[in-house]
Design an enzyme around this catalytic site. Sequence first.
Site, mmCIF file in Angstrom:
data_model
loop_
_atom_site.group_PDB
_atom_site.id
_atom_site.type_symbol
_atom_site.label_atom_id
_atom_site.label_comp_id
_atom_site.label_asym_id
_atom_site.label_seq_id
_atom_site.Cartn_x
_atom_site.Cartn_y
_atom_site.Cartn_z
ATOM 1 N N ASN A 43 0.838 -1.197 0.000
ATOM 2 C CA ASN A 43 0.000 0.000 0.000
ATOM 3 C C ASN A 43 0.875 1.250 0.000
ATOM 4 O O ASN A 43 1.952 1.280 0.605
ATOM 5 C CB ASN A 43 -1.024 -0.002 1.151
ATOM 6 C CG ASN A 43 -0.442 -0.214 2.522
ATOM 7 O OD1 ASN A 43 0.585 -0.849 2.677
ATOM 8 N ND2 ASN A 43 -1.103 0.313 3.530
ATOM 9 N N GLU A 45 0.285 5.167 0.670
ATOM 10 C CA GLU A 45 -0.669 6.203 1.114
ATOM 11 C C GLU A 45 -0.246 7.587 0.632
ATOM 12 O O GLU A 45 0.826 7.769 0.044
ATOM 13 C CB GLU A 45 -0.801 6.136 2.643
ATOM 14 C CG GLU A 45 -1.359 4.781 3.075
ATOM 15 C CD GLU A 45 -1.649 4.676 4.562
ATOM 16 O OE1 GLU A 45 -1.182 5.520 5.348
ATOM 17 O OE2 GLU A 45 -2.351 3.711 4.930
ATOM 18 N N CYS A 54 -4.021 0.563 -2.507
ATOM 19 C CA CYS A 54 -3.885 -0.678 -1.748
ATOM 20 C C CYS A 54 -2.763 -1.546 -2.313
ATOM 21 O O CYS A 54 -2.389 -1.418 -3.491
ATOM 22 C CB CYS A 54 -5.187 -1.485 -1.813
ATOM 23 S SG CYS A 54 -6.523 -0.805 -0.822
ATOM 24 N N GLU A 56 -2.929 -4.626 -3.134
ATOM 25 C CA GLU A 56 -3.429 -5.464 -4.238
ATOM 26 C C GLU A 56 -3.345 -4.708 -5.558
ATOM 27 O O GLU A 56 -3.009 -5.279 -6.607
ATOM 28 C CB GLU A 56 -4.888 -5.861 -3.995
ATOM 29 C CG GLU A 56 -5.112 -6.741 -2.774
ATOM 30 C CD GLU A 56 -5.345 -5.975 -1.476
ATOM 31 O OE1 GLU A 56 -4.795 -4.865 -1.319
ATOM 32 O OE2 GLU A 56 -6.082 -6.492 -0.628
ATOM 33 N N CYS A 86 -10.297 -5.165 0.124
ATOM 34 C CA CYS A 86 -11.475 -4.287 0.194
ATOM 35 C C CYS A 86 -12.347 -4.519 -1.051
ATOM 36 O O CYS A 86 -11.930 -5.194 -2.005
ATOM 37 C CB CYS A 86 -11.043 -2.823 0.290
ATOM 38 S SG CYS A 86 -10.380 -2.147 -1.239
ATOM 39 N N CYS A 89 -10.771 -3.524 -4.339
ATOM 40 C CA CYS A 89 -9.733 -4.460 -4.803
ATOM 41 C C CYS A 89 -10.324 -5.781 -5.275
ATOM 42 O O CYS A 89 -9.767 -6.413 -6.177
ATOM 43 C CB CYS A 89 -8.684 -4.681 -3.724
ATOM 44 S SG CYS A 89 -7.597 -3.244 -3.582
HETATM 45 N N1 THU Z 1 -5.211 -1.682 2.532
HETATM 46 C C1 THU Z 1 -4.603 -2.475 1.598
HETATM 47 O O1 THU Z 1 -3.526 -2.151 1.096
HETATM 48 N N2 THU Z 1 -5.207 -3.633 1.248
HETATM 49 C C2 THU Z 1 -6.351 -4.113 1.819
HETATM 50 O O2 THU Z 1 -6.774 -5.209 1.476
HETATM 51 C C3 THU Z 1 -7.054 -3.318 2.812
HETATM 52 C C4 THU Z 1 -6.474 -1.998 3.135
HETATM 53 C C5 THU Z 1 -4.518 -0.461 2.953
HETATM 54 C C6 THU Z 1 -5.128 0.839 2.532
HETATM 55 C C7 THU Z 1 -4.570 1.784 3.564
HETATM 56 O O3 THU Z 1 -3.271 2.208 3.160
HETATM 57 C C8 THU Z 1 -4.425 0.928 4.802
HETATM 58 O O4 THU Z 1 -4.478 -0.417 4.366
HETATM 59 C C9 THU Z 1 -5.497 1.170 5.846
HETATM 60 O O5 THU Z 1 -6.757 1.126 5.288
#
Ligand code: THU
Length: 132
Positions: A43, A45, A54, A56, A86, A89
Site C-alpha cells: 500500500n 498512502e 492498496c 493489491e 477491500c 480491490c
Molecule cells: N489496505 C490495503 O492495502 N489492502 C487491503 O486489502 C485493505 C487496506 C490499505 C489501505 C490503507 O493504506 C491501509 O491499508 C489502511 O486502510
Amino acid sequence: MNIYEKLYVAAKQARENAYAPYSDFKVGAAILSDSGQIYSGCNVENASYPCGTCAEAGAVSAMVANGETHIREILIIADTNRILPCGNCLQKIAEFGDRETIIYSADLHQINQEYRLSDLLPQNFTLEKDHV
Ligand code: THU
C-alpha cells in the site's frame, strides 16, 4: 521453497516497503500469474488520503506492466489474523481473475485463511449487456 512459500515471502517483503505513515497499517500482496511468475505490491498512502492505493492494486499493476493478465492466486499479508481485500480491490482482482482464483490471507507468521474469489465476490460488475 515451494511456490506457496515464495508467494508468502514476496508479499511479506513488499509489505516491509509499504508507505503507510497515516494509517500505520502496512499491507503486502503477491500474485501468482499463469506463467508462474510472482508480482508483488504494497500500500502507498498519500497526504490526500483518497489518493492512497492498496497493496493489491500495486501487485495488479506490476503484473499487467509485465504483460500478464490472469491471476491464478493472490496472497495478502498484514499484521492481523484476518486481512481481506477491500471491495474496490475485489473488483480489480475480478478483472484479471476468475471464480476459482485463490485468495490467501496471511499474518506475519503464517497463512490463516484461503478463499476463492467467488466466496468473497459472488457477483461483479461487467460491461456485458446480455447476462446468462
Ligand atoms: N489496505 C490495503 O492495502 N489492502 C487491503 O486489502 C485493505 C487496506 C490499505 C489501505 C490503507 O493504506 C491501509 O491499508 C489502511 O486502510
